[in-house]
Write an enzyme that holds these catalytic residues in place. Structure first.
Site, short mmCIF file in Angstrom:
data_model
loop_
_atom_site.label_atom_id
_atom_site.label_comp_id
_atom_site.label_asym_id
_atom_site.label_seq_id
_atom_site.Cartn_x
_atom_site.Cartn_y
_atom_site.Cartn_z
N LEU A 94 0.82 -1.21 0.00
CA LEU A 94 0.00 0.00 0.00
C LEU A 94 0.85 1.26 0.00
CD1 LEU A 94 -2.76 -1.08 2.55
CD2 LEU A 94 -3.02 -0.80 0.08
N GLU A 95 1.99 1.23 0.69
CA GLU A 95 2.81 2.43 0.79
C GLU A 95 3.53 2.77 -0.51
OE1 GLU A 95 2.89 4.60 3.08
OE2 GLU A 95 1.98 3.60 4.80
N THR A 96 4.19 1.78 -1.11
CA THR A 96 5.05 2.11 -2.27
C THR A 96 5.01 1.06 -3.38
OG1 THR A 96 7.01 1.00 -1.34
CG2 THR A 96 6.68 3.35 -0.76
#
Length: 275
Positions: free
Chosen positions: A131-133
């Site tokens: 989800l972050e990167t």
């Protein structure tokens, strides 16, 4: 922690915010526009060395740093996050599910060792990573020190970002990253799971044993550091992470948005059921 991270409510800093150099320089504690940025930066350099950061790290990190209006434009134009859980999770999870399942397999032995050490299951770590990167693909391209200096100079959250800028210099001093390597999101998050510098200093670990805490390139370091963050915020080994479970509150420490925390939980649960 991500571009969706909710910062504290905007508050103008006091004109005479604390500074170790007395009221004569208090006006340089924050500013607006690029006009007095150089004077502010000169004062910040003096403050950094007074706080024990080496002159070499201050020079390496802050020489030539300039004001970045694009960072302030992004900061000032943040909109309230209005997507529902169904909308956000439906957009974010399905395109990442197969890759996430593959990452669970690829890093299986590493994730097992991380869970043994920190108590955090691999599914949760891989969900956050995705989800972050997008599993390290999109870590951001903003020069971190320039972005943090711009936000520290601005009067909206000056104290918060002055502290993060100090910690970015400490990361340089410790030898984890050079200033040129330190690139990430516009608000100062760095690494494959988007740590603010203060979290990097507190929770980054060298899990691959190469002598560096490298959250930019080392999958084992990224995943173990993320587990260390969650453990440091109260993760309970073997307990549920879904809403209502004891570990859901820890996911809310990762990101204050309830929708984002629920999406992490849902993604991790889907990964745990993946073939």
């Amino acid at each position: 922690m991500s571009a969706f991270r909710f910062f504290p409510a905007v508050a103008l800093c006091a004109a005479f915010a604390f500074t170790p150099f007395g009221s004569a320089r208090a006006a340089a504690a924050c500013g607006s526009g690029s006009g007095s940025f150089d004077a502010w930066l000169a004062d910040f350099k003096t403050e950094a060395t007074a706080k024990g950061i080496s002159q070499a790290a201050v020079t390496a990190g802050l020489s030539g740093v300039t004001f970045d209006q694009s960072v302030l434009t992004r900061d000032h134009s943040q909109k309230v996050f209005t997507q529902s859980f169904e909308e956000f999770s439906g957009r974010m999870i399905p395109p990442r599910l197969m890759r996430g399942s593959n990452m669970l397999k690829q890093y299986g032995s590493v994730l097992s060792r991380i869970e043994e050490a920190y108590g955090v299951p691999g599914e949760v770590l891989v969900a956050i990573w995705g989800l972050e990167t997008d599993f390290g693909v999109n870590i951001g391209k903003f020069p971190t020190i320039r972005a943090l200096a711009t936000l520290a100079y601005d009067c909206r959250r000056a104290d918060e970002f002055r502290a993060e800028l100090m910690d970015a210099l400490r990361i340089v001093e410790r030898g984890d990253l050079s200033p040129t390597e330190m690139r990430g999101a516009w608000a100062g998050e760095i690494g494959q799971t988007q740590f603010m510098p203060s979290s990097w200093l507190k929770f980054a670990v060298d899990f691959d044993g190469n002598g560096r805490r490298d959250l930019m390139r080392s999958g084992p370091d990224v995943l173990a550091s993320t587990a260390n963050y969650l453990k440091g915020h109260g993760w309970q080994r073997g307990k549920d992470w879904e809403p209502g479970g004891p570990n859901f509150a820890v996911l809310q420490q990762w990101n204050k948005s309830d929708v984002y925390a629920r999406t992490i939980a849902a993604f991790a649960t889907q990964l745990s059921h993946a073939p």
